[in-house]
Design a protein around this motif. Structure first.
Motif, PDB file in Angstrom:
ATOM      1  N   VAL A   1       5.356   2.087   7.036  1.00  0.00           N
ATOM      2  CA  VAL A   1       5.650   2.275   5.614  1.00  0.00           C
ATOM      3  C   VAL A   1       4.464   2.997   4.964  1.00  0.00           C
ATOM      4  O   VAL A   1       3.305   2.676   5.233  1.00  0.00           O
ATOM      5  N   THR A   2       4.748   3.977   4.119  1.00  0.00           N
ATOM      6  CA  THR A   2       3.666   4.742   3.482  1.00  0.00           C
ATOM      7  C   THR A   2       3.529   4.446   1.990  1.00  0.00           C
ATOM      8  O   THR A   2       2.607   4.955   1.347  1.00  0.00           O
ATOM      9  N   ARG A   3       4.448   3.631   1.432  1.00  0.00           N
ATOM     10  CA  ARG A   3       4.325   3.288   0.011  1.00  0.00           C
ATOM     11  C   ARG A   3       4.869   1.883  -0.219  1.00  0.00           C
ATOM     12  O   ARG A   3       5.902   1.504   0.310  1.00  0.00           O
ATOM     13  N   ILE A   4       4.144   1.121  -1.033  1.00  0.00           N
ATOM     14  CA  ILE A   4       4.549  -0.243  -1.345  1.00  0.00           C
ATOM     15  C   ILE A   4       4.324  -0.489  -2.837  1.00  0.00           C
ATOM     16  O   ILE A   4       3.333  -0.030  -3.415  1.00  0.00           O
ATOM     17  N   ILE A   5       5.259  -1.164  -3.471  1.00  0.00           N
ATOM     18  CA  ILE A   5       5.171  -1.526  -4.885  1.00  0.00           C
ATOM     19  C   ILE A   5       5.018  -3.036  -4.971  1.00  0.00           C
ATOM     20  O   ILE A   5       5.799  -3.784  -4.383  1.00  0.00           O
TER      21      ILE A   5
END
Length: 194
Positions: free
Chosen positions: A155-159
């Motif tokens: 995964v390259t983006r996490i919120i």
């Protein structure tokens, strides 16, 4: 209400567009003991009687999560669809925690309803709960562990909730976005692109 809407004319014949048939996907996480796993969330808005179906959640979470997710979406300015909304969480057999996946469910519904650009969140992990007013409380689980697991899964983006941002250590190889309100997701993902 008729599901067909006239949107213009083509060759002298009214052109009709199907309304209410939208889909969106995003990712979240669950915990099996203390071991995190990736959770996929698929949302379908389809013609039918107004109802929010949450598939893959235990009965003990359903009532509270329905109420909070719907209220949070409306608090962000989203006009809740007068149709059927189905949210499918997989893998179905593993435990889910509303403190980790409620925000992802709300974001997926907003995306399916075109309040967010389509497919904007398909490869993004979203973690957190939602309050009925759309605000996002901090998660109690170790954010560093969760972010690291997401990174190791590609995964390259996490919120995550903004209140947990400092606790992540901001590791290399993954973009970490903090949000305080459901309505900020579209704004902040627009800013970071993708």
């Amino acid at each position: 209400m008729n599901d067909n809407t006239i949107t213009g004319t083509k060759g002298g014949t009214p052109e009709r567009k199907q309304r209410g048939r939208h889909t969106a996907s995003t990712l979240s996480m669950g915990l099996l003991g203390r071991k995190p796993f990736i959770l996929r969330i698929d949302t379908f808005i389809t013609p039918g009687l107004p109802y929010l179906a949450l598939i893959g959640l235990p009965d003990t979470l359903l009532s509270t999560m329905r109420e909070h997710v719907k209220s949070a979406c409306v608090a962000s300015g989203f006009e809740w669809p007068e149709t059927r909304v189905t949210v499918n969480l997989t893998p179905c057999t593993l435990p889910k925690q509303n403190s980790l996946c409620s925000l992802a469910i709300a974001a997926s519904i907003l995306t399916a309803g075109e309040a967010s650009p389509r497919n904007r969140l398909v490869d993004t992990v979203i973690l957190g709960d939602v309050n009925a007013d759309g605000t996002i409380p901090p998660i109690e689980s170790d954010p560093t562990m969760l972010v690291d697991h997401a990174r190791r899964q590609g995964v390259t983006r996490i919120i995550i909730p903004e209140a947990n941002l400092a606790g992540t250590g901001m590791p290399a190889g993954i973009g970490v976005i903090g949000v305080r309100h459901v309505g900020e997701i579209t704004e902040k993902t627009d800013r970071t692109g993708n």
